[in-house]
Design an enzyme around this catalytic site. Structure first.
Site, PDB file in Angstrom:
ATOM      1  N   ARG A  89      30.262 -28.458  46.015  1.00  0.00           N
ATOM      2  CA  ARG A  89      29.237 -29.478  46.281  1.00  0.00           C
ATOM      3  C   ARG A  89      28.082 -29.225  45.304  1.00  0.00           C
ATOM      4  NH1 ARG A  89      27.450 -30.467  52.238  1.00  0.00           N
ATOM      5  NH2 ARG A  89      26.915 -32.499  51.379  1.00  0.00           N
ATOM      6  N   ASP A 234      17.624 -28.899  50.375  1.00  0.00           N
ATOM      7  CA  ASP A 234      18.863 -28.492  49.696  1.00  0.00           C
ATOM      8  C   ASP A 234      18.590 -27.941  48.309  1.00  0.00           C
ATOM      9  OD1 ASP A 234      19.652 -30.756  51.728  1.00  0.00           O
ATOM     10  OD2 ASP A 234      21.384 -29.453  51.392  1.00  0.00           O
TER      11      ASP A 234
HETATM   12  O1  MRU Z   1      25.337 -32.715  53.714  1.00  0.00           O
HETATM   13  P1  MRU Z   1      24.789 -31.553  54.481  1.00  0.00           P
HETATM   14  O2  MRU Z   1      24.975 -31.658  55.941  1.00  0.00           O
HETATM   15  O3  MRU Z   1      25.237 -30.228  53.904  1.00  0.00           O
HETATM   16  O4  MRU Z   1      23.263 -31.699  54.203  1.00  0.00           O
HETATM   17  C1  MRU Z   1      22.456 -30.654  54.018  1.00  0.00           C
HETATM   18  C2  MRU Z   1      21.533 -30.543  55.116  1.00  0.00           C
HETATM   19  O5  MRU Z   1      21.912 -30.086  56.141  1.00  0.00           O
HETATM   20  C3  MRU Z   1      20.205 -30.989  54.983  1.00  0.00           C
HETATM   21  O6  MRU Z   1      19.850 -31.789  53.987  1.00  0.00           O
HETATM   22  C4  MRU Z   1      19.222 -30.059  55.582  1.00  0.00           C
HETATM   23  O7  MRU Z   1      18.184 -30.819  56.017  1.00  0.00           O
HETATM   24  C5  MRU Z   1      18.802 -28.979  54.646  1.00  0.00           C
HETATM   25  S1  MRU Z   1      19.839 -27.602  54.628  1.00  0.00           S
HETATM   26  C6  MRU Z   1      19.039 -26.495  55.722  1.00  0.00           C
END
Ligand code: MRU
Length: 341
Positions: A89, A234
């Protein structure tokens, strides 16, 4: 308070993940021993959330080294397996950072990599607790020593971070201090990390919450129903621009319009000083089916196409403050022009 969940753990022979695709209906674990299984688990969000991905990536290198020994891989096959984990990812910088942290130990063997991966896991969990205390202190100073009404988007709890949580870690710390009133949880379409995961975690620890449609967030904020919004991240660029789950930007804009704080809580492992600003953050485009048939049944006419970016970038000027392990930086006020300074 119930014992904390361990979404990413090492069993001795396998990487044990909570299967987050099954929550809240079922709490089930998956034991991963092969690289392809891990790449698939990362892509399907069996394990998700930036810090949790970083820890899973580090343990993934252990799996790759072990599999390489078992199957007689040469150095280039091992490198390519590790790179596939690293690139499974693109947006959460922690995944690449977790892999890169342990990669230099590959020549020393799986046990050396494992020791470093365990150290990363321990640091993340400990760091989350510190972030929680800093964030709770800051919100209380800023908003007054009273129970708070907060809004959150997506899931930045224990599930997303390998333990305790970042944004939800702040909520949990306030709850321990009897300073939590209620959390408005955006359901977080299309994959519902808010309603499926954040609501589940808040229920586990006894924090009152409402789940609301994402489309209600702006109005909830402008009607004065919340005191602040708090989210995870992220990837945070060097200037403070912050990538988080798509929909976060709208929350930040509404907070700015309402004049309430928009707080980001994240470990330093989420800060990417090599990316100067948000324009350089890669935004993952997810499969169309997540939008067109999110429950498995099509909700659009035949031939409809989807635009499905998984993240958006909130400009630093809208981030009131960033809570990390080292304290809280007031970004929008311009007191932290660059995180590298
Ligand atoms: O696609 P995901 O579920 O991996 O998305 C990431 C997240 O969970 C968030 O964006 C989150 O708010 C930050 S990661 C602690």
């Amino acid at each position: 308070m119930t014992a904390d969940i361990a979404p990413v753990a090492w069993t001795g022979g396998a990487l044990r993940l909570v299967d987050q695709t099954l929550l809240p209906a079922r709490l089930e674990y998956r034991d991963i021993v092969e690289v392809d299984e891990l790449v698939d688990a990362i892509r399907r969000l069996v394990v998700r959330g930036a810090p949790a991905l970083g820890v899973a990536g580090a343990f993934g290198v252990v799996l790759a080294v072990r599999q390489g020994v078992r199957e007689g891989w040469d150095a280039s096959a091992l490198e390519s397996a590790i790179s596939r984990i690293r690139e499974a990812r693109p947006t959460a910088v922690n995944l690449a950072a977790g892999v890169d942290r342990v990669r230099p130990l590959v020549d020393k063997g799986a046990d050396a990599v494992l020791t470093e991966a365990v150290a990363l896991l321990d640091e993340e969990v400990e760091g989350n607790r510190t972030i929680g205390r800093h964030g709770a202190d800051w919100l209380t100073r800023r908003l007054g020593d009273r129970p708070l009404r907060l809004l959150t988007h997506c899931n930045a709890g224990a599930l997303a971070t390998a333990g305790w949580g970042t944004a939800l870690g702040v909520v949990r710390e306030l709850h321990i201090r009897n300073r939590m009133d209620v959390v408005y949880v955006d359901e977080t379409r299309p994959l519902l990390q808010g309603s499926r995961l954040t609501a589940w975690e808040l229920a586990q620890v006894g924090v009152p919450y409402y789940v609301q449609p994402d489309s209600a967030a702006a109005s909830t904020i402008l009607r004065g129903l919340v005191d602040a919004a708090i989210v995870g991240a992220d990837r945070i660029a060097a200037n403070g621009d912050t990538a988080n789950k798509v929909g976060t930007l709208g929350v930040a804009l509404a907070c700015a319009a309402a004049g309430i704080p928009f707080l980001v809580a994240a470990p330093w492992s989420t800060i990417d000083l090599t990316t100067p600003d948000g324009a350089g953050i890669p935004i993952e485009e997810r499969p169309s089916a997540e939008v067109l048939a999110s429950t498995g049944t099509p909700v659009v006419p035949p031939g409809a196409r989807a635009h499905n970016p998984a993240f958006d970038v909130t400009p630093a000027r809208l981030v009131t403050a960033l809570a990390t392990e080292t304290g809280v930086m007031e970004i929008a006020a311009g007191r932290t022009p660059s995180l590298s300074q």
